[in-house]
Motif scaffolding. Structure first.
Motif, PDB file in Angstrom:
ATOM      1  N   THR A   1      84.223 -59.274  10.656  1.00  0.00           N
ATOM      2  CA  THR A   1      83.772 -58.792  11.952  1.00  0.00           C
ATOM      3  C   THR A   1      84.198 -59.846  12.956  1.00  0.00           C
ATOM      4  OG1 THR A   1      81.852 -57.779  10.904  1.00  0.00           O
ATOM      5  CG2 THR A   1      81.776 -58.014  13.297  1.00  0.00           C
TER       6      THR A   1
ATOM      7  N   PHE B   1      88.744 -47.139   4.479  1.00  0.00           N
ATOM      8  CA  PHE B   1      90.097 -47.513   4.885  1.00  0.00           C
ATOM      9  C   PHE B   1      91.000 -47.447   3.662  1.00  0.00           C
ATOM     10  CE2 PHE B   1      93.560 -50.388   6.100  1.00  0.00           C
ATOM     11  CZ  PHE B   1      93.910 -49.795   7.296  1.00  0.00           C
TER      12      PHE B   1
ATOM     13  N   THR C   1      81.550 -57.630   3.107  1.00  0.00           N
ATOM     14  CA  THR C   1      82.250 -56.360   2.918  1.00  0.00           C
ATOM     15  C   THR C   1      81.446 -55.202   3.491  1.00  0.00           C
ATOM     16  OG1 THR C   1      83.341 -57.184   0.939  1.00  0.00           O
ATOM     17  CG2 THR C   1      83.220 -54.793   1.186  1.00  0.00           C
ATOM     18  N   TYR C   2      82.144 -54.300   4.146  1.00  0.00           N
ATOM     19  CA  TYR C   2      81.542 -53.072   4.659  1.00  0.00           C
ATOM     20  C   TYR C   2      81.508 -52.065   3.508  1.00  0.00           C
ATOM     21  CZ  TYR C   2      81.693 -54.623   9.531  1.00  0.00           C
ATOM     22  OH  TYR C   2      81.474 -55.290  10.714  1.00  0.00           O
TER      23      TYR C   2
ATOM     24  N   CYS D   1      83.360 -48.373   3.113  1.00  0.00           N
ATOM     25  CA  CYS D   1      84.492 -48.285   4.040  1.00  0.00           C
ATOM     26  C   CYS D   1      85.582 -47.428   3.399  1.00  0.00           C
ATOM     27  CB  CYS D   1      85.022 -49.675   4.362  1.00  0.00           C
ATOM     28  SG  CYS D   1      86.509 -49.678   5.383  1.00  0.00           S
TER      29      CYS D   1
ATOM     30  N   CYS E   1      87.022 -52.984   4.992  1.00  0.00           N
ATOM     31  CA  CYS E   1      86.778 -53.982   6.033  1.00  0.00           C
ATOM     32  C   CYS E   1      85.874 -55.089   5.473  1.00  0.00           C
ATOM     33  CB  CYS E   1      86.115 -53.335   7.240  1.00  0.00           C
ATOM     34  SG  CYS E   1      87.166 -52.113   8.063  1.00  0.00           S
ATOM     35  N   LYS E   2      86.226 -56.344   5.804  1.00  0.00           N
ATOM     36  CA  LYS E   2      85.455 -57.494   5.320  1.00  0.00           C
ATOM     37  C   LYS E   2      85.125 -58.481   6.425  1.00  0.00           C
ATOM     38  CE  LYS E   2      87.369 -57.334   0.719  1.00  0.00           C
ATOM     39  NZ  LYS E   2      88.462 -57.733  -0.111  1.00  0.00           N
TER      40      LYS E   2
ATOM     41  N   CYS F   1      81.589 -50.103  10.469  1.00  0.00           N
ATOM     42  CA  CYS F   1      82.998 -50.182  10.869  1.00  0.00           C
ATOM     43  C   CYS F   1      83.482 -48.797  11.289  1.00  0.00           C
ATOM     44  CB  CYS F   1      83.853 -50.746   9.740  1.00  0.00           C
ATOM     45  SG  CYS F   1      84.115 -49.664   8.316  1.00  0.00           S
TER      46      CYS F   1
ATOM     47  N   THR G   1      87.079 -55.001  13.317  1.00  0.00           N
ATOM     48  CA  THR G   1      87.339 -55.476  11.956  1.00  0.00           C
ATOM     49  C   THR G   1      88.847 -55.677  11.804  1.00  0.00           C
ATOM     50  OG1 THR G   1      87.560 -53.253  11.058  1.00  0.00           O
ATOM     51  CG2 THR G   1      85.346 -54.241  11.014  1.00  0.00           C
ATOM     52  N   GLU G   2      89.271 -56.126  10.634  1.00  0.00           N
ATOM     53  CA  GLU G   2      90.694 -56.374  10.421  1.00  0.00           C
ATOM     54  C   GLU G   2      91.501 -55.099  10.239  1.00  0.00           C
ATOM     55  OE1 GLU G   2      88.871 -56.642   6.274  1.00  0.00           O
ATOM     56  OE2 GLU G   2      88.273 -56.880   8.346  1.00  0.00           O
ATOM     57  N   ASN G   3      90.856 -53.973   9.937  1.00  0.00           N
ATOM     58  CA  ASN G   3      91.562 -52.711   9.727  1.00  0.00           C
ATOM     59  C   ASN G   3      91.442 -51.826  10.969  1.00  0.00           C
ATOM     60  OD1 ASN G   3      92.224 -53.329   7.033  1.00  0.00           O
ATOM     61  ND2 ASN G   3      90.209 -52.671   6.343  1.00  0.00           N
TER      62      ASN G   3
END
Length: 121
Positions: A64, A52, A46-47, A50, A61-62, A13, A94-96
């Protein structure tokens, strides 16, 4: 040309978290490693690592999310049971959001194929 992604590959990520693929289509292997299908890119995982920082507790981040078609990460010619193979040219996010805006906000995930013997388009 791009490399098909195997279960030995990784997703990274924008915050340096790494996710390893959870599954692979054993009907096609490269170097004895199962090759992933394009649909496998969106599997939740889960990354790990991460950084974030937002949220309490921080939310790594979880997800993709592959960019809409056409996506260079979806093989046009190499398929397994009619499903496109995942290529390391994947455009995904990713979502973030990343800390620094990238040139293409829909492409913040980097993919390593986990093999360098086979290329595809």
């Amino acid at each position: 040309m791009a490399f098909p992604v195997t279960i030995a590959g990784t997703f990274t990520c924008a915050h340096q978290g790494i996710r390893t693929p959870a599954t692979g289509e054993a009907k096609l292997t490269v170097g004895k490693q199962a090759v992933l299908l394009f649909a496998d890119a969106a599997a939740p995982a889960t990354y790990v690592g991460c950084t974030f920082p937002q949220g309490a507790p921080p939310t790594p981040c979880k997800t993709t999310s592959p960019a809409a078609a056409p996506n260079p990460g979806s093989a046009g010619k190499l398929t397994v049971d009619g499903h496109p193979v995942l290529l390391d040219a994947l455009h995904a996010a990713t979502e973030n959001p990343p800390f620094t805006p990238p040139p293409d906000p829909a492409n913040t995930v980097t993919v390593a194929a986990g093999q360098d013997k086979l290329t595809a388009s």
